[in-house]
Design a protein around this motif. Structure first.
Motif, PDB file in Angstrom:
ATOM      1  N   GLU A 156       0.828  -1.110   0.053  1.00 47.04           N
ATOM      2  CA  GLU A 156      -0.100  -0.044  -0.022  1.00 47.04           C
ATOM      3  C   GLU A 156       0.699   1.153  -0.064  1.00 47.04           C
ATOM      4  OE1 GLU A 156      -2.994  -0.113   3.117  1.00 47.04           O
ATOM      5  OE2 GLU A 156      -4.082   1.747   2.273  1.00 47.04           O
ATOM      6  N   GLY A 157       0.613   2.316  -0.605  1.00 43.58           N
ATOM      7  CA  GLY A 157       1.410   3.534  -0.645  1.00 43.58           C
ATOM      8  C   GLY A 157       2.096   3.480  -1.942  1.00 43.58           C
ATOM      9  N   VAL A 158       2.418   2.444  -2.681  1.00 41.15           N
ATOM     10  CA  VAL A 158       3.088   2.586  -3.909  1.00 41.15           C
ATOM     11  C   VAL A 158       2.275   3.254  -5.164  1.00 41.15           C
ATOM     12  CG1 VAL A 158       4.467   0.490  -3.620  1.00 41.15           C
ATOM     13  CG2 VAL A 158       2.473   0.396  -4.836  1.00 41.15           C
ATOM     14  N   THR A 159       2.701   3.897  -6.084  1.00 41.65           N
ATOM     15  CA  THR A 159       2.012   4.548  -7.074  1.00 41.65           C
ATOM     16  C   THR A 159       1.786   3.455  -8.255  1.00 41.65           C
ATOM     17  OG1 THR A 159       3.958   4.884  -8.592  1.00 41.65           O
ATOM     18  CG2 THR A 159       3.229   6.523  -6.937  1.00 41.65           C
ATOM     19  N   VAL A 160       0.654   3.771  -9.066  1.00 45.01           N
ATOM     20  CA  VAL A 160       0.255   2.731 -10.062  1.00 45.01           C
ATOM     21  C   VAL A 160       1.300   2.497 -10.973  1.00 45.01           C
ATOM     22  CG1 VAL A 160      -1.355   2.858 -11.949  1.00 45.01           C
ATOM     23  CG2 VAL A 160      -2.125   3.478 -10.072  1.00 45.01           C
ATOM     24  N   LEU A 161       2.065   3.489 -11.081  1.00 48.50           N
ATOM     25  CA  LEU A 161       3.485   3.246 -12.034  1.00 48.50           C
ATOM     26  C   LEU A 161       4.333   2.407 -11.481  1.00 48.50           C
ATOM     27  CD1 LEU A 161       4.925   4.346 -14.519  1.00 48.50           C
ATOM     28  CD2 LEU A 161       6.277   5.896 -13.195  1.00 48.50           C
ATOM     29  N   GLU A 162       4.507   2.333 -10.212  1.00 51.37           N
ATOM     30  CA  GLU A 162       5.386   1.498  -9.477  1.00 51.37           C
ATOM     31  C   GLU A 162       4.755  -0.164  -9.305  1.00 51.37           C
ATOM     32  OE1 GLU A 162       7.635   4.351  -6.357  1.00 51.37           O
ATOM     33  OE2 GLU A 162       5.516   3.604  -5.922  1.00 51.37           O
ATOM     34  N   ALA A 163       3.361   0.073  -9.232  1.00 54.83           N
ATOM     35  CA  ALA A 163       2.742  -1.304  -9.271  1.00 54.83           C
ATOM     36  C   ALA A 163       2.912  -2.064 -10.611  1.00 54.83           C
ATOM     37  CB  ALA A 163       1.318  -1.178  -8.734  1.00 54.83           C
ATOM     38  N   CYS A 164       2.733  -1.099 -11.645  1.00 56.41           N
ATOM     39  CA  CYS A 164       2.681  -1.571 -13.120  1.00 56.41           C
ATOM     40  C   CYS A 164       4.039  -2.160 -13.367  1.00 56.41           C
ATOM     41  CB  CYS A 164       2.172  -0.818 -14.044  1.00 56.41           C
ATOM     42  SG  CYS A 164       0.528  -0.377 -13.993  1.00 56.41           S
ATOM     43  N   GLU A 165       5.173  -1.487 -12.960  1.00 58.37           N
ATOM     44  CA  GLU A 165       6.427  -1.630 -13.192  1.00 58.37           C
ATOM     45  C   GLU A 165       6.731  -3.106 -12.329  1.00 58.37           C
ATOM     46  OE1 GLU A 165       8.836   1.084 -12.157  1.00 58.37           O
ATOM     47  OE2 GLU A 165      10.717   0.045 -12.446  1.00 58.37           O
ATOM     48  N   LEU A 166       6.204  -3.448 -11.230  1.00 61.19           N
ATOM     49  CA  LEU A 166       6.352  -4.739 -10.522  1.00 61.19           C
ATOM     50  C   LEU A 166       5.606  -5.783 -11.352  1.00 61.19           C
ATOM     51  CD1 LEU A 166       5.907  -3.251  -6.867  1.00 61.19           C
ATOM     52  CD2 LEU A 166       7.890  -4.283  -7.875  1.00 61.19           C
ATOM     53  N   ALA A 167       4.620  -5.516 -11.850  1.00 64.17           N
ATOM     54  CA  ALA A 167       3.816  -6.423 -12.439  1.00 64.17           C
ATOM     55  C   ALA A 167       4.343  -6.637 -13.861  1.00 64.17           C
ATOM     56  CB  ALA A 167       2.313  -6.035 -12.574  1.00 64.17           C
ATOM     57  N   GLY A 168       5.349  -5.871 -14.425  1.00 67.42           N
ATOM     58  CA  GLY A 168       5.968  -6.195 -15.716  1.00 67.42           C
ATOM     59  C   GLY A 168       5.112  -5.572 -16.688  1.00 67.42           C
ATOM     60  N   VAL A 169       4.590  -4.524 -16.202  1.00 67.11           N
ATOM     61  CA  VAL A 169       3.684  -3.834 -17.429  1.00 67.11           C
ATOM     62  C   VAL A 169       4.276  -2.259 -17.600  1.00 67.11           C
ATOM     63  CG1 VAL A 169       1.518  -2.517 -17.915  1.00 67.11           C
ATOM     64  CG2 VAL A 169       1.483  -4.871 -16.933  1.00 67.11           C
ATOM     65  N   GLU A 170       4.658  -2.060 -18.791  1.00 66.78           N
ATOM     66  CA  GLU A 170       5.529  -0.879 -18.794  1.00 66.78           C
ATOM     67  C   GLU A 170       4.379   0.414 -19.304  1.00 66.78           C
ATOM     68  OE1 GLU A 170       8.880  -1.117 -21.726  1.00 66.78           O
ATOM     69  OE2 GLU A 170       8.368   0.963 -22.344  1.00 66.78           O
ATOM     70  N   ILE A 171       4.478   1.435 -18.597  1.00 66.22           N
ATOM     71  CA  ILE A 171       3.849   2.654 -18.941  1.00 66.22           C
ATOM     72  C   ILE A 171       4.722   3.609 -19.353  1.00 66.22           C
ATOM     73  CG2 ILE A 171       2.250   4.324 -17.655  1.00 66.22           C
ATOM     74  CD1 ILE A 171       1.166   1.843 -17.163  1.00 66.22           C
ATOM     75  N   PRO A 172       4.336   4.295 -20.490  1.00 66.97           N
ATOM     76  CA  PRO A 172       5.200   5.385 -21.097  1.00 66.97           C
ATOM     77  C   PRO A 172       4.889   6.692 -20.048  1.00 66.97           C
ATOM     78  CG  PRO A 172       3.040   5.180 -22.232  1.00 66.97           C
ATOM     79  CD  PRO A 172       3.022   4.124 -21.504  1.00 66.97           C
ATOM     80  N   THR A 173       6.340   7.406 -20.052  1.00 68.90           N
ATOM     81  CA  THR A 173       6.506   8.564 -19.217  1.00 68.90           C
ATOM     82  C   THR A 173       7.231   9.515 -20.099  1.00 68.90           C
ATOM     83  OG1 THR A 173       8.191   7.645 -18.059  1.00 68.90           O
ATOM     84  CG2 THR A 173       6.300   7.306 -16.802  1.00 68.90           C
ATOM     85  N   LEU A 174       6.978  10.900 -19.610  1.00 65.55           N
ATOM     86  CA  LEU A 174       7.894  11.893 -19.833  1.00 65.55           C
ATOM     87  C   LEU A 174       8.299  12.684 -18.811  1.00 65.55           C
ATOM     88  CD1 LEU A 174       6.423  12.835 -23.455  1.00 65.55           C
ATOM     89  CD2 LEU A 174       8.877  11.850 -22.952  1.00 65.55           C
ATOM     90  N   CYS A 175       7.318  13.264 -18.030  1.00 65.39           N
ATOM     91  CA  CYS A 175       7.935  14.290 -17.016  1.00 65.39           C
ATOM     92  C   CYS A 175       8.322  13.593 -15.834  1.00 65.39           C
ATOM     93  CB  CYS A 175       6.816  15.064 -16.651  1.00 65.39           C
ATOM     94  SG  CYS A 175       5.398  14.200 -15.923  1.00 65.39           S
TER      95      CYS A 175
END
Lengths: 394, 592
Positions: free
Chosen positions: B17-36
């Protein structure tokens, strides 16, 4: 002139301090409960339930809680808060003080629109009067509750009407929205738990306390509670501020103000919705036609594309520029409006990418500005603009 | 924090609990595009690239900022998400200067990479591109706002990591741009020239002031004798800049540089060792004045002066502490002063014909060589400075096969490295090298750390402290230090430097010696190093630096045979007359 009971601007006003003293006889939790039961929702436009907001801020952990009044009335066509402050500044201050008592705050700030400098002395006088009557300041009425109010001026940015931008501005920073969460009730001004409410919301609070939640609720229509101020302007005989039951039909307001030859009505400002004469019986409620503060009437002589271009120019000017959909999207919408004006768009189908853009702006912008600025584009293009390629009757 | 259950693209998983959606996706092996988003910086959430759909939400959520909540159901490439991301990308490209071949960041640009990944071939929102505007010309750092996507990574870098805060968004909406106070340009404000903003720019809006052209011209001029020095951190960065894994590649680097046509390939490690000798004696001298002579006016703590970004920072922000700085020039400038004097004599070359080039992990070095006092040799001590990235571009242009080239060694006289010189490239390295030498000078014994590894000053912590108590028996002449506990501190990144300087200014610090490096991680994280950067990348570079140190025969600066020869034949003694002339400098208080 208005049907139903006029509270906020009525002739029959409670005496100053009466509601505050009644509130202080109650527990803070009971005050929050009363406001919550009244079902009043934010009068700035977004319509968040005020009691829930107060409850969250009251329960939030953190010292030096803050009560902030959003008097940055910037939505085009809105001038109800200005009138309310001119006539009943004390009621706004009293509402804020009650909010302070309810959530456990001793400090309030009024963030006043930069274009309203002439209201500063009015607010200042009301503040001094309340202090001299022992209704504001330290140890109010000897009850051990202290509440002070500061008056601060904005710097002229529309986006600062968005509560987190307003807070950034108050902190001396660039007026730009914050990411949420955290919400201001948990971490607002200087990271303190903060309640931000509109002028009209605070001004309604003394009435709720004195009349009771049930009574206040009964004043509204449709699924709404209480009364609402509407600033009406445009092609009407009697522009001005009208008070009607919240949830009253748009037609009622138009008749009161003497609107004739109606071609289009914009409800809720530039970021609100634009309706046709077929839609005038809709209630001005949060579920049907969210009213904000502004109603602008256009008669059949008006070129709605002109109107749209004007609004879009406004948004292009006022976007803070922070997030991509709003910064770039509004410009692209303005570009395409100008292409339509130049006769370069033959068919509605050519605009598909721009309706997609509008959807993305609504779903993907950081704050309410970018989320609502495409509304006028979608409404006006869909309902009011004809294209050479349109089938007959469209 | 307890674990909670979230569902990402139909697969339910358990995350803290407390991780971001981005971190959770990274842990799940799902890549999310980012720029900022950048792992070194606070969360801005302004580019809107990382939009995802969360069931029950009115709007899309941004993955980088949004914390996961129990039983959250997330879709990362639903129709709605895909359309939104493609639209955001097209909006960013719509007025972007897409003249990619002309851009410093061609093939290493996050916007370009995302456009490829999302297969953006047409753009319904195309409009007139922003005009090319290289507005801010400064010795080290340049900006072209036609390539800027307003992610504000540079702004956050400048403010959060460096406490410099000279670039901000100016104007709003369509007119918004990143600029300096009153559009003065980076040269007109208190910019440290550290180049950290360049390392974190996702596009080519920020880049170094290039001198590649001038260097090719010098190399192609038969009259010129072109001498090059290479900084410690370059050898652990250059491979990355050429698309190879991080690692030690000193031999390949030397061979490649020689292959470019330089007449002598030499090592800044040599002058790093020289810095240690001079600075170590300076410290011992100040300690002697304070502890032995009881002089209350001695400026302690003494602070290192190797990092030109740091020097510019302290000149702007803490001018009252300039006397605390060591008077030693940086290794680059010591080297430069010796190239056109000592080396010219040794090689029998007219210094007027020497072109002195340095290859640095740094953009502030480009600024430093332009300082008016840097001409002790009678000439401009360092003519040109290349970043690690610029060197890589020259190696690529020359078609040199860096990966497979046979390793070569540095040339003589100023080309011998010790481990002490090498670790200058990592935060804590100067301190460790100085302690290895100074301790031995004053006690006659090696510093009592296993394998000479002064581990308390190593590592990524922003501010490190250590205390070393001297033995009771000292070498002759240093009895005043017997039993004294020497207190030292190390800071990297200017925000950490500022924290230390506030303590020093307030008289709350009782250190004797402080090492400051302007860049996070020290020079290995310098503004001229390969892009991207992250804590993980810097950790790998530091590993490579310490591996290089451990592998070298000589680990202590005073053991460097070429340094011993330099003093015997030329300088005579540390802090001697010639040293003062060539190796020491002065500082200038600066206003913004």
């Amino acid at each position: 002139m208005a049907a139903g009971k006029r509270l906020l601007l009525g002739d029959d006003q409670p005496s100053i301090g009466e509601a505050l003293i009644k509130a202080m006889d109650m527990s803070p939790a009971d005050v929050v409960f009363e406001v919550r039961e009244s079902d009043i929702r934010g009068r700035g436009g977004a319509g968040f339930p005020t009691g829930i907001k107060w409850n969250l801020a009251g329960a939030a952990s953190g010292d030096h809680k803050m009560v902030i009044c959003n008097a940055d009335e910037g939505e085009p066509g809105t001038f109800k808060d200005r009138v309310l402050i001119e006539k009943m500044a004390w009621k706004l201050l009293e509402g804020m003080t009650i909010a302070g008592y309810a959530i456990g705050s001793s400090h309030g700030i009024i963030y006043l629109r930069a274009e309203y400098p002439y209201l500063v002395p009015i607010l200042e006088k009301a503040r001094q009067d309340l202090i001299s009557q022992g209704l504001l300041g330290d140890d109010i009425q000897g009850r051990g509750f202290s509440f002070n109010i500061e008056i601060r001026s904005g710097a002229g940015a529309y986006v600062c009407g968005e509560e987190t931008s307003l807070i950034e501005s108050l902190e001396g920073k660039r007026g730009e929205p914050r990411n949420k969460p955290p919400f201001p009730v948990n971490s607002g001004y200087l990271a303190r738990p903060t309640v931000v409410n509109n002028v009209e919301t605070f001004a309604a609070v003394p009435h709720i306390l004195l009349g009771g939640a049930e009574w206040y609720q009964g004043l509204g229509r449709d699924d709404c509670s209480g009364t609402k101020l509407f600033s009406i302007s445009g092609d009407v005989e009697n522009p001005g501020v009208y008070e009607l039951p919240m949830g009253a039909a748009l037609r009622e307001l138009l008749e009161l103000s003497g609107a004739k030859d109606i071609a289009a009505v914009q409800v809720g400002g530039a970021s609100g919705s634009t309706v046709t004469p077929d839609e005038l019986d809709k209630p001005m409620s949060f579920s049907a036609l969210p009213p904000g503060g502004s109603v602008v009437v256009f008669n059949s002589s008006r070129d709605m594309l002109d109107v749209l271009e004007n609004f879009m120019e406004f948004f292009v000017h006022e976007s803070c520029g922070q997030c991509t959909p709003c910064r770039e999207g509004n410009r692209r919408l303005l570009d395409i409006i100008r292409s339509i004006r130049a006769g370069e768009i033959a068919s509605r189908d050519d605009l598909k990418p721009f309706f997609l853009l509008a959807d993305v702006m609504k779903a993907g912008s950081k704050c309410g500005l970018g989320q609502t600025s495409p509304n006028c584009f979608v409404d006006i293009i869909t309902k009011f603009i004809a294209f050479p390629g349109d089938k007959e009757g469209a | 924090m307890p674990n909670i259950s979230v569902t990402i693209n139909g697969i339910t998983t358990s995350v803290r609990e407390g991780v971001t959606v981005l971190e959770a996706c990274e842990l799940a092996g799902v890549e999310i595009p980012t720029l900022c988003y950048h792992p070194d910086l606070s969360l801005a959430g302004n580019c809107r690239m990382c939009l995802v759909e969360v069931e029950g939400w009115r709007t899309l959520a941004i993955a980088c900022v949004t914390p996961v909540t129990p039983n959250m159901v997330i879709h990362t490439h639903s129709k709605k998400v895909r359309k939104a991301r493609r639209t955001v990308l097209k909006l960013l490209l719509a007025n972007h200067n897409v003249n990619c071949p002309e851009c410093e960041r061609n093939r290493n640009c996050e916007l370009q990479e995302l456009s490829e990944k999302h297969n953006i071939t047409t753009n319904e929102y195309q409009t007139t591109p922003k005009p090319v505007s290289v507005e801010e010309v400064s010795p080290g750092v340049m900006r072209d706002n036609s390539r800027c996507i307003m992610c504000t990574r540079c702004v956050r870098t400048c403010e959060e990591l460096q406490s410099v805060a000279v670039i901000k968004p100016v104007g709003r909406s369509a007119e918004i741009k990143i600029s300096t106070f009153m559009d003065r340009g980076l040269d007109g404000v208190a910019c440290a020239q550290c180049g950290q903003c360049i390392n974190r720019c996702p596009t080519g809006a920020l880049f170094e002031t290039s001198e590649v052209r001038q260097i090719w011209e010098a190399l192609e001029d038969p009259e010129k004798f072109v001498v090059v020095q290479t900084a410690p951190a370059v050898r652990v960065g250059i491979a990355e800049a050429l698309g190879l894994p991080t690692g030690r590649s000193t031999g390949q680097m030397v061979a490649s540089i020689r292959g470019l046509g330089f007449d002598r390939v030499l090592d800044t490690d040599f002058s790093a060792d020289l810095t240690i000798i001079e600075e170590g004696h300076e410290l011992i001298g100040r300690l002697g004045q304070a502890l032995q002579a009881g002089d209350p006016n001695v400026h302690l703590p003494m602070i290192t002066s190797c990092s030109p970004g740091w020097i510019k920072f302290i000149e702007h922000k803490y001018p009252h502490l300039l006397s605390n700085l060591s008077t030693c020039k940086s290794p680059q400038q010591m080297f430069g002063a010796l190239v056109k004097t000592y080396l010219a004599e040794k090689e029998g070359i007219d210094p007027a014909n020497i072109i002195s080039v340095s290859i640095m992990p740094c953009t502030a070095k480009k600024y430093e060589k332009e300082r008016p006092e840097m001409n002790a040799s009678g000439y401009k001590d360092v003519d040109y400075v290349l970043t690690t990235r610029e060197l890589a571009s020259m190696i690529e242009e020359a078609g040199i096969d860096f990966e497979h080239i046979a390793e070569e060694k540095f040339d003589r006289w100023m080309g011998h490295s010790t481990g002490a010189g090498v670790i200058f490239g990592a935060t804590g390295g100067v301190m460790e090298a100085a302690l290895r030498t100074a301790y031995e000078v004053v006690t006659g014994h090696e510093i009592p750390f296993e394998g000479l590894n002064v581990t308390p000053v190593r590592g990524i912590e922003g501010i490190k402290e250590a205390a070393i108590t001297m033995p009771d028996r000292m070498a002759d002449g240093f009895e005043f230090l017997a039993g004294v506990t020497l207190k030292v501190a190390v800071a990297h990144g200017l925000s950490n430097a500022e924290r230390l300087m506030k303590k020093v200014s307030a008289g709350e610090a009782d250190y004797h010696f402080i090492e400051i490096m302007a860049c996070p991680g020290g020079c290995l994280g310098g503004g001229g190093q390969p892009i991207p950067t992250s804590p993980e990348i810097r950790r790998k570079r530091a590993e490579a630096i310490y591996a290089e140190d451990a592998a070298l025969h000589f680990r202590k600066s005073h053991a460097n045979p070429e340094i011993q020869l330099l003093y015997a034949e030329y300088l005579e003694k540390p802090l001697g007359h010639k040293s003062h002339e060539l190796l020491h400098t002065t500082y200038t208080p600066r206003k913004d």
